[in-house]
Scaffold this active site. Structure first.
Site, PDB file in Angstrom:
ATOM      1  CG  ASP A  68     -16.872  36.529   3.056  1.00  0.00           C
ATOM      2  OD1 ASP A  68     -15.918  36.909   3.759  1.00  0.00           O
ATOM      3  OD2 ASP A  68     -16.783  35.578   2.244  1.00  0.00           O
ATOM      4  CB  SER A  69     -15.599  38.686   8.384  1.00  0.00           C
ATOM      5  OG  SER A  69     -15.642  40.058   8.068  1.00  0.00           O
ATOM      6  CG  ASP A 111     -15.441  39.705   0.887  1.00  0.00           C
ATOM      7  OD1 ASP A 111     -14.706  39.469  -0.090  1.00  0.00           O
ATOM      8  OD2 ASP A 111     -15.186  39.337   2.051  1.00  0.00           O
ATOM      9  CE  LYS A 140     -11.824  40.551   1.000  1.00  0.00           C
ATOM     10  NZ  LYS A 140     -11.888  39.080   1.040  1.00  0.00           N
ATOM     11  CD  GLU A 142     -12.151  34.225   0.737  1.00  0.00           C
ATOM     12  OE1 GLU A 142     -12.021  32.983   0.755  1.00  0.00           O
ATOM     13  OE2 GLU A 142     -12.649  34.862   1.686  1.00  0.00           O
ATOM     14  CD  GLU A 209      -7.672  36.020   6.567  1.00  0.00           C
ATOM     15  OE1 GLU A 209      -8.332  36.369   5.565  1.00  0.00           O
ATOM     16  OE2 GLU A 209      -8.200  35.674   7.642  1.00  0.00           O
TER      17      GLU A 209
HETATM   18  O1  KIV Z   1     -14.350  39.056   5.107  1.00  0.00           O
HETATM   19  C1  KIV Z   1     -13.454  39.703   5.621  1.00  0.00           C
HETATM   20  O2  KIV Z   1     -13.631  40.442   6.594  1.00  0.00           O
HETATM   21  C2  KIV Z   1     -12.115  39.569   5.070  1.00  0.00           C
HETATM   22  C3  KIV Z   1     -10.978  40.103   5.868  1.00  0.00           C
HETATM   23  C4  KIV Z   1     -10.603  39.120   6.916  1.00  0.00           C
HETATM   24  C5  KIV Z   1      -9.825  40.476   5.023  1.00  0.00           C
HETATM   25  O3  KIV Z   1     -11.953  39.014   4.036  1.00  0.00           O
END
Ligand code: KIV
Length: 293
Positions: A68-69, A111, A140, A142, A209
């Site tokens: 989600d970056s 994500d 993924k 968090e 992280e």
């Molecule tokens: O969203 C993302 O790119 C991430 C990485 C920083 C691990 O969660």
């Protein structure tokens, strides 16, 4: 623009044609477990579209995180909080399509964005199903504590899960900024407890992280069924991940201290990614003392 062109001046490098026979076996959960058990470093990189995922795959990246970056590097948002599930679905589909075009073998992680798994286990399952149906192999999410129950619910229903502890960007406002987490005995002990709970819940991978190198190395040794993937967490983890724009030196903001610009010494994107893969595999990236941990 054709990323599979053999034009040596292509910024992407040369890709195998779509008709070329696959030379690598698709990366699978058993293969990732094998790598974890044998101590072979797992290489993860973010990608958000078809071209870059194909190039990353050709460079030997084993796991592609549709992070989600993308909210920050593609959409220009100031944090990942504004990213929606529909946006994640769209980019996951693009990444997977790129891999199919070149018979790619990478394992794809979608994500789950902010708000898409916080309400209930059922909501998390519905959101995870959207990303899995877009072609992700794993999702993924968090956080520790309350997420263990969610992880177990998804894993029990056949959805592989990657956890994410330490600096969790979706909670940046609660954390007070992008800073190192797990410093000091109390914070370190809590992070370890959460990590063990997530492993027990069935998480097969775990991003750590911005965590002190010693803490992430200790945790990596303790977790036998869950492979740790570090970002700004030293070299003692089972694998490494970077945001693609950071490692290509095209980040619009300030690059975090732990990032290396692999584009500097490479002629094209694929060679930069290859250099990243090589550096992680041989242990020359990252260096441990970047934060003086
Ligand atoms: O969203 C993302 O790119 C991430 C990485 C920083 C691990 O969660």
């Amino acid at each position: 623009m054709n990323p599979s062109s053999s034009n040596p001046a292509s910024p992407y490098g040369t890709l195998p044609p779509a008709s070329a026979p696959a030379t690598r076996r698709p990366v699978s959960l058993p293969r990732l477990r094998e790598m974890h058990q044998s101590g072979e470093k797992i290489v993860m990189l973010t990608a958000y579209d078809a071209t870059f995922s194909a190039v990353a795959d050709a460079a030997g990246v084993e796991t592609i995180l549709v992070g989600d970056s993308l909210g920050m590097v593609c959409q220009g948002l100031s944090s990942t909080v504004g990213v929606t599930l529909e946006t994640m679905r769209y980019h996951t589909e693009c990444v997977v399509r790129g891999l199919h075009r070149v018979q790619g073998t990478a394992w794809v992680i979608g994500d789950l964005p902010f708000g898409s798994y916080h309400e209930s286990r059922e909501q998390a399952l519905r959101s995870a199903a959207v990303l899995m149906q877009a072609g992700a192999h794993m999702v993924k999410l968090e956080g520790g504590g309350w997420t263990a129950e969610v992880v177990r619910f998804l894993v029990d229903r056949g959805i592989p899960v990657c956890a994410h502890l330490g600096l969790t960007p979706q909670t940046v406002h609660a954390l007070g900024g992008y800073r190192v987490q797990g410093r000091g005995d109390e914070a370190g002990t809590l992070l370890k407890r959460h990590a063990h709970e997530l492993e027990d819940a069935g998480a097969a991978m775990m991003v750590l992280e911005m965590v002190p190198a010693r803490l992430s190395a200790e945790l990596t040794g303790e977790l036998t069924r869950c492979a740790t993937i570090g970002i700004g967490a030293g070299k003692g983890t089972a694998g490494q991940v970077l945001v693609m724009h950071d490692m290509l030196g095209i980040n619009l903001g300030k690059n975090p201290k732990f990032v290396r610009n692999f584009m500097e010494d490479a002629g094209n994107v694929r060679d930069a990614m290859r250099a990243y893969v090589r550096a992680v595999k041989e242990g020359s990236f990252p260096v441990d003392d970047v934060h003086g941990w």
